[in-house]
Design a protein around this motif. Structure first.
Motif, short mmCIF file in Angstrom:
data_model
loop_
_atom_site.label_atom_id
_atom_site.label_comp_id
_atom_site.label_asym_id
_atom_site.label_seq_id
_atom_site.Cartn_x
_atom_site.Cartn_y
_atom_site.Cartn_z
N HIS A 62 0.82 -1.20 0.00
CA HIS A 62 0.00 0.00 0.00
C HIS A 62 0.86 1.26 0.00
O HIS A 62 0.39 2.33 -0.32
CB HIS A 62 -0.93 0.01 1.21
N GLU A 63 2.15 1.12 0.38
CA GLU A 63 3.00 2.29 0.48
C GLU A 63 3.37 2.84 -0.89
O GLU A 63 3.40 4.04 -1.11
CB GLU A 63 4.28 1.96 1.26
N SER A 64 3.66 1.98 -1.84
CA SER A 64 4.09 2.45 -3.15
C SER A 64 3.78 1.40 -4.21
O SER A 64 4.26 0.27 -4.13
CB SER A 64 5.59 2.76 -3.15
N VAL A 65 2.98 1.80 -5.18
CA VAL A 65 2.68 0.95 -6.33
C VAL A 65 3.19 1.70 -7.56
O VAL A 65 2.69 2.77 -7.91
CB VAL A 65 1.16 0.70 -6.44
N ARG A 66 4.21 1.14 -8.18
CA ARG A 66 4.87 1.81 -9.29
C ARG A 66 4.11 1.54 -10.58
O ARG A 66 3.98 0.40 -11.00
CB ARG A 66 6.32 1.33 -9.38
N ILE A 67 3.60 2.63 -11.20
CA ILE A 67 2.78 2.46 -12.39
C ILE A 67 3.36 3.22 -13.57
O ILE A 67 4.13 4.17 -13.42
CB ILE A 67 1.32 2.92 -12.15
N GLY A 68 2.98 2.77 -14.75
CA GLY A 68 3.29 3.46 -15.98
C GLY A 68 2.05 3.52 -16.85
O GLY A 68 1.11 2.74 -16.68
N ILE A 69 2.05 4.45 -17.78
CA ILE A 69 0.93 4.61 -18.71
C ILE A 69 1.50 4.68 -20.12
O ILE A 69 2.36 5.52 -20.40
CB ILE A 69 0.11 5.88 -18.41
N VAL A 70 1.02 3.82 -20.99
CA VAL A 70 1.39 3.84 -22.41
C VAL A 70 0.17 4.36 -23.17
O VAL A 70 -0.92 3.83 -23.03
CB VAL A 70 1.77 2.43 -22.91
N GLY A 71 0.39 5.41 -23.95
CA GLY A 71 -0.74 6.11 -24.55
C GLY A 71 -1.28 7.14 -23.59
O GLY A 71 -2.48 7.32 -23.44
N ALA A 72 -0.36 7.84 -22.93
CA ALA A 72 -0.74 8.74 -21.84
C ALA A 72 -1.13 10.13 -22.29
O ALA A 72 -1.54 10.95 -21.47
CB ALA A 72 0.41 8.84 -20.84
N SER A 73 -1.00 10.43 -23.59
CA SER A 73 -1.31 11.79 -24.04
C SER A 73 -2.76 11.97 -24.46
O SER A 73 -3.19 13.09 -24.70
CB SER A 73 -0.39 12.17 -25.20
N GLY A 74 -3.53 10.88 -24.54
CA GLY A 74 -4.94 10.99 -24.87
C GLY A 74 -5.79 11.30 -23.65
O GLY A 74 -5.28 11.44 -22.53
#
Length: 369
Positions: free
Chosen positions: A26-38
């Motif tokens: 719960h302290e840190s969930v590392r996320i990324g977004i591909v197609g983040a400009s829409g």
């Protein structure tokens, strides 16, 4: 939420081992977004800013590579500082706890090939893995599915209708916005055996943001303003998804309305004669209330739902009527197409998959006025 502000090059040096399913803390969930400009990517960033666990590591948007997020979306400036879009490189994302794909329809499969089971969970907001029958893709999307072997590996991401399948999932197919509204309206009646599952009608109207950020001749202000039009007549690609999610044969007609956000779906079905001894409006409202008892993102009320009541929130507002004159059941469903119908639904799925509180980072109160 902590937004990393490294350059794309420095972000790409991370090569942590993929998170074990359900092992995110719960302290840190590392996320990324591909197609983040829409629009869905921007909405994911907005929701991540209020999420107590999400740590945004990288955002890929090939058409905006090198640009600052704040320059494209000034609304995100306070939370994302100098975070910049990078060109997609799988090495930037491998090892993250969750990667969201906000890509055009049928563009996610190559990214899934790179990242599936090399990140904690791939959450696909596109249509690539929603349909379980590969033969539907040539008919409704005009393309043979490039990875049919994975269709059974991506559970359908509507927690209210299938939460257990999402827990620990390595990949999730987030529903489309229209299917979300229609399925939440119809599933309680279809699953309960209260309606005929043939000849169901879904009329739904959506705001212009559902067409995406890229300019199109039919979504310019001068075209949309003071206009109301039906489209995708008889062949809209969400039809098989609605049928899959509801178990009903559906005639689906979408409409474009001159507003930015929101979907209102009006669904018509024939009650079965022996259902509850003859279905009434009170009985139909009771079916909805019982089915969604305890669900934090579903509101059942006698009054007809307003799209604006859901603006910015991850809620679905439902109501129902039974017309004793014609015998029809009418179920009404309102959602924000970018939140519950896309990015909010995706965050809700990620919370379930990674063992986080399902409501984390998700507003239930709409903006008013």
């Amino acid at each position: 939420m902590n937004a990393h502000t490294e350059s794309p090059e420095s972000a790409g040096t991370a090569s942590a081992e993929p998170a074990r399913m359900g092992s995110a803390t719960h302290e840190s969930v590392r996320i990324g977004i591909v197609g983040a400009s829409g629009y869905t990517g921007a909405e994911l960033l907005r929701l991540a800013a209020g999420h107590p666990s999400f740590d945004v590591i990288a955002v890929a948007g090939d058409t905006q590579a090198g640009a600052a997020v704040r320059d494209l979306y000034p609304s995100l400036a306070a939370d994302y500082g100098e975070l910049r879009y990078c060109a997609y490189d799988p090495e930037v994302f491998i090892g993250l706890d969750a990667v969201f794909l906000g890509l055009p329809h049928m563009a996610s499969a190559p990214v899934v090939a790179d990242l599936y089971k090399r990140v904690g969970c791939v959450i696909d907001l596109g249509s690539d893995f929603r349909l379980t029958d590969a033969t539907h893709y040539p008919q409704w999307y005009g393309i043979s599915h490039p990875m049919p072997e994975l269709l059974g590996e991506f559970p359908y991401g509507l927690p209210e209708l299938g939460r257990e399948a999402l827990r620990g999932a390595a990949g999730i197919a987030v529903p489309g916005c229209y299917p979300t509204a229609a399925a939440l309206a119809l599933a309680p009646f279809a699953r309960g055996g209260h309606i005929s599952t043939s000849g169901v009608v879904v009329d739904a109207a959506s705001g212009v943001s559902g067409a995406g950020r890229a300019p199109k001749p039919n979504t310019t202000f001068s075209t949309v303003d003071e206009d109301f039009v039906a489209y995708g007549l008889l062949d809209h690609r969400h039809t098989p998804e609605i049928e899959q999610a509801t178990g009903c044969q559906v005639l689906f007609t979408p409409h474009l309305v001159p507003m930015v956000r929101g979907i209102l779906a009006t669904c018509y079905a024939r009650p079965l004669s022996d259902s509850m001894g003859g279905m009434t409006t009170e009985g139909a409202l009771g079916v909805l209330a019982d089915f969604y008892a305890g669900e934090p993102f579903v509101v059942v009320h006698r009054d007809a739902p307003h799209t604006k009541a859901t603006l910015g929130a991850n809620t679905c507002h439902l109501s129902a009527r039974v017309d004793p004159r014609t015998g029809w059941l009418v179920v009404l469903s309102a959602i924000d197409n970018l939140v519950k119908g896309a990015s909010g639904g995706a965050v809700q799925c990620a919370n379930v998959a990674l063992g986080l509180p399902e409501t984390a980072g998700l507003p239930t109160t709409g903006l008013m006025p």
